[in-house]
Design an enzyme around this catalytic site. Structure first.
Site, PDB file in Angstrom:
ATOM      1  N   HIS A  68       0.827  -1.209   0.000  1.00 33.67           N
ATOM      2  CA  HIS A  68       0.000   0.000   0.000  1.00 33.67           C
ATOM      3  C   HIS A  68       0.863   1.262   0.000  1.00 33.67           C
ATOM      4  O   HIS A  68       0.376   2.344  -0.317  1.00 33.67           O
ATOM      5  CB  HIS A  68      -0.936   0.010   1.213  1.00 33.67           C
ATOM      6  CG  HIS A  68      -0.231  -0.150   2.524  1.00 33.67           C
ATOM      7  ND1 HIS A  68       0.062  -1.376   3.065  1.00 33.67           N
ATOM      8  CD2 HIS A  68       0.253   0.766   3.399  1.00 33.67           C
ATOM      9  CE1 HIS A  68       0.688  -1.212   4.222  1.00 33.67           C
ATOM     10  NE2 HIS A  68       0.817   0.086   4.442  1.00 33.67           N
ATOM     11  N   GLY A 129       0.684  -6.384  -2.107  1.00 32.76           N
ATOM     12  CA  GLY A 129      -0.587  -5.760  -1.773  1.00 32.76           C
ATOM     13  C   GLY A 129      -1.291  -6.596  -0.736  1.00 32.76           C
ATOM     14  O   GLY A 129      -1.571  -6.130   0.383  1.00 32.76           O
ATOM     15  N   LEU A 131      -1.220  -8.439   2.260  1.00 30.75           N
ATOM     16  CA  LEU A 131      -0.153  -8.343   3.247  1.00 30.75           C
ATOM     17  C   LEU A 131       0.390  -9.718   3.606  1.00 30.75           C
ATOM     18  O   LEU A 131      -0.329 -10.704   3.691  1.00 30.75           O
ATOM     19  CB  LEU A 131      -0.654  -7.609   4.492  1.00 30.75           C
ATOM     20  CG  LEU A 131      -1.003  -6.135   4.234  1.00 30.75           C
ATOM     21  CD1 LEU A 131      -1.615  -5.498   5.464  1.00 30.75           C
ATOM     22  CD2 LEU A 131       0.229  -5.353   3.784  1.00 30.75           C
ATOM     23  N   ASP A 170       3.190  -3.753  10.102  1.00 27.62           N
ATOM     24  CA  ASP A 170       2.475  -4.501  11.135  1.00 27.62           C
ATOM     25  C   ASP A 170       1.511  -5.506  10.524  1.00 27.62           C
ATOM     26  O   ASP A 170       1.371  -6.635  11.022  1.00 27.62           O
ATOM     27  CB  ASP A 170       1.704  -3.526  12.038  1.00 27.62           C
ATOM     28  CG  ASP A 170       2.623  -2.664  12.888  1.00 27.62           C
ATOM     29  OD1 ASP A 170       3.366  -3.232  13.704  1.00 27.62           O
ATOM     30  OD2 ASP A 170       2.599  -1.433  12.730  1.00 27.62           O
ATOM     31  N   GLY A 171       0.833  -5.127   9.440  1.00 23.63           N
ATOM     32  CA  GLY A 171      -0.112  -6.030   8.802  1.00 23.63           C
ATOM     33  C   GLY A 171       0.568  -7.285   8.275  1.00 23.63           C
ATOM     34  O   GLY A 171       0.034  -8.393   8.393  1.00 23.63           O
ATOM     35  N   HIS A 275      -2.681   6.771   7.711  1.00 25.48           N
ATOM     36  CA  HIS A 275      -2.424   5.494   7.059  1.00 25.48           C
ATOM     37  C   HIS A 275      -3.126   5.395   5.722  1.00 25.48           C
ATOM     38  O   HIS A 275      -2.545   4.953   4.733  1.00 25.48           O
ATOM     39  CB  HIS A 275      -2.878   4.346   7.964  1.00 25.48           C
ATOM     40  CG  HIS A 275      -2.744   2.996   7.333  1.00 25.48           C
ATOM     41  ND1 HIS A 275      -1.553   2.328   7.267  1.00 25.48           N
ATOM     42  CD2 HIS A 275      -3.656   2.208   6.709  1.00 25.48           C
ATOM     43  CE1 HIS A 275      -1.728   1.173   6.650  1.00 25.48           C
ATOM     44  NE2 HIS A 275      -2.991   1.068   6.306  1.00 25.48           N
ATOM     45  N   GLU A 426       1.135 -24.830   3.441  1.00 21.43           N
ATOM     46  CA  GLU A 426       0.722 -24.738   2.037  1.00 21.43           C
ATOM     47  C   GLU A 426       0.821 -23.318   1.491  1.00 21.43           C
ATOM     48  O   GLU A 426       1.277 -23.104   0.359  1.00 21.43           O
ATOM     49  CB  GLU A 426      -0.715 -25.249   1.875  1.00 21.43           C
ATOM     50  CG  GLU A 426      -0.872 -26.738   2.052  1.00 21.43           C
ATOM     51  CD  GLU A 426      -1.136 -27.145   3.487  1.00 21.43           C
ATOM     52  OE1 GLU A 426      -1.382 -28.341   3.726  1.00 21.43           O
ATOM     53  OE2 GLU A 426      -1.103 -26.242   4.378  1.00 21.43           O
TER      54      GLU A 426
END
Length: 685
Positions: A68, A129, A131, A170-171, A275, A426
């Protein structure tokens, strides 16, 4: 370069990001503002990357996992003067990102889209994108770097020693795929991997203390990583020391925890608004004033900034690339065969004559599971293509994807083998395979089809990026039997077929498996999913039935009506092709001209000329029955209004295979019944 020059360049990056986001009235300005000094320091002081040749093989990789913040990457690519590269890997004379491109950030056809997109803008190493995907993919790049070094480096002739840097937020740290990938990276001791954790403590919903209070550093120490921290993202000296710490580490991957202030210098610093929303015209002016930049000058690059990037990353990258090229010429003279491999890898080309390794299988009524025949073909192909590397998510005895020939070996810390062990991971397995493909290896990973759901995010990205990852998925149907509905895939086939650009194959016998591998091994810009059976499938007698080479067309007439033309057409994939053939015998015996069409790959069939598709499925023959042990969704496009589909409308059940086939109608008798019904309806006036 003076500290003042550094500050001007860093603030220029911030201003370009603000202006691009404000012009678009869309985007995330806070993260680029806060982490700009870190990215600048990495690019200007450490990253071995030549803007004039952004795809040279031994470049360091920079992955913006917090995608982002793409305005940050677009600003860096622009100020560094990165050149554009075409789909044939030729460097062009134009810039990858111009100032005009920045002005069209997030607009239609812009080279500066909302999130980084591989193959669209040069200098983007992977699409990010979602995360966590970027950092997980970076593990695949680091594995590829290690594997390439261990295969090709010779004495003083070092071709591969690149490092991989990933900037995460953080994400990314909250997403499970990053934990899977970090765990494996620690196990493999990937010392060429550096994650930079931008700990700004803000996400869209608010400060992270509402949902994320773990000790990330302690977690990574537990994974076996080297962990260091930078207390202030604006402290360039501390940032440099952290990168030197990474460079000095030889046994572990490194996590640099950088504490930053989201929206640094803006009126909404450290707030959730910074943000995900533009600052507004007044906010942008105030922030520029804070940084000592002209308030009314949009997309302003002060004198000397372009030159500083040219003398920094530009000069250092060119020197590194030129030195590598000189080394490669000496290497070519000493090891011409290996040098040829390196060049083929970079162009996504295969060794001459590789198809000669493909086996053929004799007719056999007992046959073998397609996972078994696939394993045999895989081993043959891998011996002919030395850079075909992969493994399974802890299931190689079941997926038959282990390379067993002499010298294959296991890839572990300190071991250069070709069998990867992804563990029960996976999602990470698929993302890591993406990273390996982006580094030009030919990777595969494997698991059960049902668990493709866990990997779907990375499978989708392989298609979006147009990279030739092989997703080998076995245990393809309710044929799993007693394991029951938790392990019996129903909706997964159509789910994979719904992904644009992904070729999905479900071969009917061993020779269709061979032809599938012939196709997927040669792919350069497409991923493929191989969907394979656990149960044995008869190997068809190709002296009686059509050659398996028809797989290349996606669907083909396997058995013709006798005499023709057909009264009814039976369409099937995988194990159900054999049921269709049995039903054909009964229908033919009753005088019903019956054609059987094997349809292993819908996507390839849909690409064929209309004339061919009409030859296989004549519009005049409306009595059609499709049969597949999966969701019926999508088959209507091939059977039409007058046809029928025998498939799954519920989840499966736990029982022996024969009982399941009877319960859910996968029998030749049921196919005959439905065929007669369709034929009767077609003959009504």
């Amino acid at each position: 370069m003076t500290r003042d020059a550094d500050s001007v360049a860093i603030n220029t990056i911030r201003a370009l990001c603000m202006d691009a986001i404000q012009r678009a009235n869309s985007g995330h300005p806070g993260t680029p503002m806060g982490v700009a000094p870190v990215a600048y320091t990495l690019w200007q002081r450490f990253l071995r990357f030549d803007p004039a040749d952004p795809i040279w093989p031994n470049r360091d990789r920079f992955v913006l996992s917090e995608g982002h913040a793409s305005a940050l990457l677009w600003s860096l690519l622009h100020l560094s003067g990165v050149r554009a590269v075409d789909p044939d890997y030729e460097v062009l004379g134009r810039a990858a990102v111009t100032l005009d491109d920045l002005k069209t950030f997030r607009q239609l056809d812009s080279r500066c889209p909302g999130h980084p997109e591989y193959r669209w803008t040069s200098g983007v190493e992977t699409t990010t994108g979602p995360l966590g995907q970027g950092v997980a993919t970076s593990v695949g790049m680091a594995i590829a770097g290690r594997w390439l070094a261990e295969r090709y480096n010779r004495d003083e002739l070092t071709l591969f020693d690149f490092d991989v840097y990933a900037l995460a937020g953080d994400g990314c740290m909250m997403e499970g795929v990053s934990a899977e990938a970090a765990s494996l990276a620690g196990h493999l001791r990937l010392a060429n991997l550096c994650w930079i954790y931008d700990a700004n403590r803000v996400t869209i919903e608010g400060h992270t203390d509402i949902a994320f209070t773990e000790d990330v550093a302690a977690r990574f120490i537990g994974y076996g990583w080297n962990v260091t921290s930078v207390a202030d993202a604006n402290d360039v000296d501390s940032i440099q020391r952290a990168f030197h710490t990474f460079r000095a580490e030889t046994e572990r991957p490194t996590l640099i925890v950088v504490h930053s202030h989201i929206g640094y210098g803006s009126p909404v610093e450290d707030s959730p608004k910074a943000h995900g929303s533009p600052f507004g015209v007044d906010g942008v002016r105030a922030t520029k004033r804070f940084f000592g930049l002209p308030e009314d000058a949009d997309f302003y690059v002060p004198d000397g900034v372009y030159d500083s990037f040219a003398s920094g990353i530009g000069a250092r990258g060119q020197a590194a690339r030129d030195a590598w090229q000189a080394t490669f010429e000496r290497y070519r003279a000493a090891f011409s065969g290996l040098a040829d491999e390196v060049e083929r890898i970079q162009r996504r080309e295969l060794p001459d004559g590789w198809q000669e390794a493909l086996p053929t299988f004799a007719a056999d009524a007992n046959g073998m599971a397609s996972r078994e025949s696939s394993g045999r073909v895989l081993n043959a192909v891998a011996q002919a293509v030395p850079w075909l590397v992969g493994g399974s998510a802890d299931l190689s005895p079941s997926t038959k994807t282990r390379l067993t020939f002499d010298g294959a070996g296991d890839f572990q810390a300190g071991q250069p083998g070709r069998n990867l062990h992804f563990g029960v991971r996976e999602h990470a397995a698929a993302a890591i395979a993406n990273g390996m493909a982006l580094s030009k290896l030919r990777p595969y990973w494997s698991g059960f089809l049902i668990f493709s759901d866990y990997a779907r995010g990375a499978i989708r990205l392989s298609a979006l990026m147009e990279i030739p990852v092989l997703h080998v998925l076995t245990h393809d149907s309710i044929g799993v039997g007693e394991d029951g509905p938790t392990h019996q895939p129903v909706e997964q086939l159509i789910s994979l077929r719904a992904i644009p650009g992904l070729l999905v194959f479900r071969p009917a016998d061993a020779n269709e498996v061979v032809e599938t591998w012939r196709i997927v091994t040669a792919l350069r810009h497409e991923p493929a999913a191989l969907v394979l059976s656990r149960q044995a499938l008869p190997t068809l007698d190709r002296g009686i039935f059509a050659p398996a080479a028809g797989v290349a067309n996606g669907a083909y007439v396997l058995a013709e009506a006798d005499p023709g033309p057909p009264d009814v057409i039976l369409l099937a994939t995988g194990s159900e092709v054999h049921l269709a053939l049995a039903a054909r015998e009964e229908l033919q015996a009753d005088g019903v001209g019956t054609r059987v069409v094997s349809m292993p790959c819908w996507e390839l069939f849909d690409r064929q000329p209309q004339r061919y598709r009409d030859e296989v499925l004549p519009p005049s023959v409306t009595a059609r029955v499709a049969v597949e042990q999966a969701s019926t969704l999508g088959w209507d496009r091939y059977v039409g209004d007058g046809g029928a589909v025998i498939g799954m409308h519920t989840f499966g059940a736990s029982a022996p295979l024969k009982q399941l086939l009877d319960k859910f109608g996968f029998t030749s008798e049921r196919i005959v019944e439905r065929a007669r019904e369709c034929l009767a309806a077609a003959r009504q006036p």
